[in-house]
Design a protein around this motif. Structure first.
Motif, PDB file in Angstrom:
ATOM      1  N   VAL A   1       0.851  -1.198   0.000  1.00  0.00           N
ATOM      2  CA  VAL A   1       0.000   0.000   0.000  1.00  0.00           C
ATOM      3  C   VAL A   1       0.884   1.245   0.000  1.00  0.00           C
ATOM      4  O   VAL A   1       0.637   2.190  -0.763  1.00  0.00           O
ATOM      5  CB  VAL A   1      -0.942   0.014   1.222  1.00  0.00           C
ATOM      6  CG1 VAL A   1      -1.777   1.281   1.242  1.00  0.00           C
ATOM      7  CG2 VAL A   1      -1.841  -1.205   1.216  1.00  0.00           C
ATOM      8  N   GLU A   2       1.912   1.253   0.827  1.00  0.00           N
ATOM      9  CA  GLU A   2       2.840   2.400   0.894  1.00  0.00           C
ATOM     10  C   GLU A   2       3.486   2.665  -0.462  1.00  0.00           C
ATOM     11  O   GLU A   2       3.600   3.815  -0.890  1.00  0.00           O
ATOM     12  CB  GLU A   2       3.940   2.138   1.933  1.00  0.00           C
ATOM     13  CG  GLU A   2       3.456   2.088   3.361  1.00  0.00           C
ATOM     14  CD  GLU A   2       3.151   3.462   3.937  1.00  0.00           C
ATOM     15  OE1 GLU A   2       3.486   4.480   3.300  1.00  0.00           O
ATOM     16  OE2 GLU A   2       2.557   3.509   5.019  1.00  0.00           O
ATOM     17  N   GLU A   3       3.900   1.592  -1.134  1.00  0.00           N
ATOM     18  CA  GLU A   3       4.542   1.754  -2.444  1.00  0.00           C
ATOM     19  C   GLU A   3       3.564   2.291  -3.472  1.00  0.00           C
ATOM     20  O   GLU A   3       3.927   3.120  -4.316  1.00  0.00           O
ATOM     21  CB  GLU A   3       5.130   0.418  -2.905  1.00  0.00           C
ATOM     22  CG  GLU A   3       6.355  -0.003  -2.099  1.00  0.00           C
ATOM     23  CD  GLU A   3       6.789  -1.428  -2.382  1.00  0.00           C
ATOM     24  OE1 GLU A   3       6.086  -2.141  -3.140  1.00  0.00           O
ATOM     25  OE2 GLU A   3       7.826  -1.835  -1.826  1.00  0.00           O
ATOM     26  N   ALA A   4       2.309   1.831  -3.413  1.00  0.00           N
ATOM     27  CA  ALA A   4       1.294   2.324  -4.345  1.00  0.00           C
ATOM     28  C   ALA A   4       1.011   3.797  -4.095  1.00  0.00           C
ATOM     29  O   ALA A   4       0.838   4.579  -5.035  1.00  0.00           O
ATOM     30  CB  ALA A   4       0.011   1.503  -4.208  1.00  0.00           C
ATOM     31  N   ILE A   5       0.993   4.202  -2.828  1.00  0.00           N
ATOM     32  CA  ILE A   5       0.785   5.615  -2.494  1.00  0.00           C
ATOM     33  C   ILE A   5       1.961   6.446  -2.994  1.00  0.00           C
ATOM     34  O   ILE A   5       1.777   7.521  -3.572  1.00  0.00           O
ATOM     35  CB  ILE A   5       0.590   5.795  -0.972  1.00  0.00           C
ATOM     36  CG1 ILE A   5      -0.738   5.196  -0.532  1.00  0.00           C
ATOM     37  CG2 ILE A   5       0.650   7.266  -0.587  1.00  0.00           C
ATOM     38  CD1 ILE A   5      -0.922   5.124   0.976  1.00  0.00           C
ATOM     39  N   ALA A   6       3.167   5.932  -2.794  1.00  0.00           N
ATOM     40  CA  ALA A   6       4.366   6.652  -3.226  1.00  0.00           C
ATOM     41  C   ALA A   6       4.407   6.818  -4.737  1.00  0.00           C
ATOM     42  O   ALA A   6       4.906   7.829  -5.250  1.00  0.00           O
ATOM     43  CB  ALA A   6       5.617   5.927  -2.741  1.00  0.00           C
TER      44      ALA A   6
END
Length: 88
Positions: A35-40
């Motif tokens: 999720v963090e990578e998708a947000i980034a």
């Protein structure tokens, strides 16, 4: 060192529970990292999809006693707010 049969069994059970909980915690962290990578990356569709996959995993951790209920709620709330902010 455990000497009685009961203490030896409890030590075996503790080792087994430790391994299972460690695997569950690692799995949860993997989903949260996605999720963090998708947000980034700035891609809201990917972030929403990753969040939908992460939520049941995180809540399963709550039912299994790996993560506290409030911790899971806080993480979901903060992540969903960040995903929502991508669309704005």
């Amino acid at each position: 060192m455990a000497n009685s049969p009961q203490a030896k069994k409890r030590a075996r059970q503790a080792d087994r529970a430790y391994a299972v909980n460690k695997a569950r915690r690692s799995r949860i962290r993997t989903y949260l990292r996605k999720v963090e990578e998708a947000i980034a990356s700035g891609n809201q569709e990917a972030a929403v999809a990753a969040l939908r996959e992460a939520q049941p995993e995180l809540m399963r951790g709550v039912t299994k006693g790996v993560v506290h209920k409030n911790t899971a709620a806080r993480k979901m709330s903060r992540l969903s707010a960040r995903v929502k902010a991508l669309g704005a």
